[in-house]
Design an enzyme around this catalytic site. Structure first.
Site, PDB file in Angstrom:
ATOM      1  NE  ARG A  51     -44.593  22.393 -70.751  1.00 26.35           N
ATOM      2  CZ  ARG A  51     -44.049  21.206 -70.443  1.00 26.35           C
ATOM      3  NH1 ARG A  51     -43.971  20.827 -69.187  1.00 26.35           N
ATOM      4  NH2 ARG A  51     -43.602  20.421 -71.397  1.00 26.35           N
ATOM      5  CE1 TYR A 102     -62.998  35.778 -58.467  1.00 26.41           C
ATOM      6  CE2 TYR A 102     -61.977  33.612 -58.596  1.00 26.41           C
ATOM      7  CZ  TYR A 102     -62.452  34.759 -59.205  1.00 26.41           C
ATOM      8  OH  TYR A 102     -62.384  34.871 -60.563  1.00 26.41           O
ATOM      9  CG  ASP A 173     -57.324  34.444 -52.610  1.00 20.66           C
ATOM     10  OD1 ASP A 173     -56.693  35.512 -52.741  1.00 20.66           O
ATOM     11  OD2 ASP A 173     -58.078  33.986 -53.492  1.00 20.66           O
ATOM     12  CE  LYS A 198     -59.047  39.886 -59.920  1.00 20.05           C
ATOM     13  NZ  LYS A 198     -59.528  38.872 -58.995  1.00 20.05           N
TER      14      LYS A 198
HETATM   15  C1  LIG Z   1     -59.828  37.440 -59.075  1.00 17.86           C
HETATM   16  C2  LIG Z   1     -59.604  36.559 -57.898  1.00 17.86           C
HETATM   17  C3  LIG Z   1     -59.105  35.257 -58.039  1.00 17.86           C
HETATM   18  C4  LIG Z   1     -58.880  34.611 -59.408  1.00 17.86           C
HETATM   19  O1  LIG Z   1     -57.831  35.217 -60.086  1.00 17.86           O
HETATM   20  P1  LIG Z   1     -57.713  35.293 -61.705  1.00 17.86           P
HETATM   21  O2  LIG Z   1     -56.453  36.041 -61.888  1.00 17.86           O
HETATM   22  O3  LIG Z   1     -58.942  35.996 -62.187  1.00 17.86           O
HETATM   23  O4  LIG Z   1     -57.665  33.892 -62.215  1.00 17.86           O
HETATM   24  C5  LIG Z   1     -58.859  34.519 -56.901  1.00 17.86           C
HETATM   25  N1  LIG Z   1     -59.096  35.030 -55.682  1.00 17.86           N
HETATM   26  C6  LIG Z   1     -59.584  36.273 -55.499  1.00 17.86           C
HETATM   27  C7  LIG Z   1     -59.834  36.774 -54.121  1.00 17.86           C
HETATM   28  C8  LIG Z   1     -59.853  37.077 -56.599  1.00 17.86           C
HETATM   29  O5  LIG Z   1     -60.355  38.318 -56.412  1.00 17.86           O
END
Ligand SMILES: *Cc1c(COP(=O)(O)O)cnc(C)c1O
Length: 370
Positions: A51, A102, A173, A198
């Site tokens: 972990r 988001y 982000d 993504k």
């Molecule tokens: C999809 C997304 C997230 C969240 O990510 P997950 O992998 O789905 O938990 C956060 N920020 C942005 C800009 C996203 O497109």
């Protein structure tokens, strides 16, 4: 090897991404990253329990850290990385955040505000003066640029410098831009978060996240706190998923380049389509949002009518995807009801256009003729 000539100039990201995280260049060393499936380690070594650490994580973290210019930590999802970054806000603290971003981030901030854990100052990230004014007395600045799904671009250098001057911790982000296009830590951010789900992994086969902290004294202190959050909250990634993400990362430059080139062509043609009221695209990146004439029902019909484009949520995969974002109940109200978010993939651009053009034409045809 030590006697090989030194490179004449720093290697480009497109070169580095192919091999970052490889263990060493000793004779016989494996070229692929190790996939280590173990929950524990023999005593008296470095890591005690899985972990807290795993060699597959380390390979991925070395690669992503190098691309972003900081120290990376991989998480079980983008939202797990978001939660770890938000743990930097003291109880009762104030967060300056985009009013539309988001939806998971917007929702979690809303829930935590309702629970009395923090206060949110919601800002339009394109209104630089408004964001700067909101920073006084704040604890954390949360930015996303371009935003999901409105594709608004924030003036990161100005906002991050303003946060730093006021001692406000900043988080960006960077999911939509990727470190090949934008490196927020170099622009003054303290922490970068990613939905690795993504573009970084890029094949719509894993859910993963990451947080990357700045290589400064302040950044290293934040790193310890984010790491402690990961270890104690236990939102750790499975090694197989991380291995797949590193394999996907190897072609990030090719995918981002091709998808971005496709997106430019499509955004341009969409601007001339009679079924499209508005096209949002910052001029770079592979997400294009369109507003469909005829309202949300027409937008849904377009999403259902495509054959090459996949009607599904998420983005950043090799396949083109589209979705009416407001079909999701938690999507911010600032997102128009008829907005379709297009995540442009790496397919042949003429096939993508033909498919989309036909789907858009079909809703024009369905309009009442009187
Ligand atoms: C999809 C997304 C997230 C969240 O990510 P997950 O992998 O789905 O938990 C956060 N920020 C942005 C800009 C996203 O497109």
């Amino acid at each position: 090897m030590s006697d090989s000539p030194a490179p004449r100039r720093p290697l480009a990201p497109a070169t580095r991404v192919v091999s970052l995280g490889r263990e060493d260049d000793a004779p016989g060393a494996q070229v692929g990253a190790p996939l280590v499936l173990t929950s524990t380690y023999r005593a008296n070594g470095g890591t005690v329990y899985a972990r807290t650490g795993n060699p597959t994580w380390s390979a991925f973290e070395t690669a992503l850290g190098s691309l972003e210019g900081g120290d990376a930590l991989v998480f079980s999802s983008g939202m797990a990385a978001v939660a770890a970054a938000l743990s930097l806000v003291p109880h009762g603290g104030t967060v300056v955040a985009p009013d539309a971003a988001y939806n998971g981030v917007v929702s979690t901030l809303g829930h935590r505000e309702e629970a009395g854990e923090l206060t949110v100052r919601r800002v339009d990230v394109t209104a630089t003066d408004e964001v700067v004014a909101a920073l006084d007395g704040a604890d954390l600045l949360w930015l996303e640029s371009p935003t999901n799904p409105l594709l608004e671009v924030a003036d990161l250098p100005t906002l991050l410098a303003a946060a730093r001057e006021r001692g406000v911790t900043s988080v960006v982000d960077n999911t939509f831009a990727t470190p090949l296009v934008q490196r927020p830590l170099e622009l003054g951010a303290d922490v970068v978060v990613h939905s690795v789900t993504k573009y970084l992994s890029g094949h719509s086969d894993v859910v993963l996240g990451a947080a990357v902290t700045a290589p400064t004294d302040a950044g290293r202190a934040l790193h310890e706190r984010v790491l402690l959050h990961r270890t104690l909250h236990g939102a750790i990634a499975g090694p197989l998923e991380v291995w797949l993400a590193l394999r996907g990362l190897r072609t990030l430059h090719l995918r981002v380049e091709r998808a971005g080139a496709n997106a430019l062509v499509l955004a341009d043609r969409l601007r001339g389509h009679p079924a499209v009221e508005r096209v949002r695209h910052p001029g770079w990146g592979a997400v294009v949002s369109i507003e469909v004439a005829g309202g949300p029902e027409a937008a849904e019909r377009v999403a259902d009518a495509t054959r090459v484009w996949v009607h599904s949520t998420s983005l950043g995969g090799v396949e083109s995807q589209l979705e009416r974002r407001r079909r999701i109940a938690t999507e911010p109200r600032a997102v128009p009801e008829n907005l379709l978010r297009l995540s442009v993939g790496v397919e042949d651009v003429e096939d993508l256009w033909d498919d989309l053009d036909a789907a858009l034409d079909s809703v024009l045809g369905e309009r009442p003729s009187s």
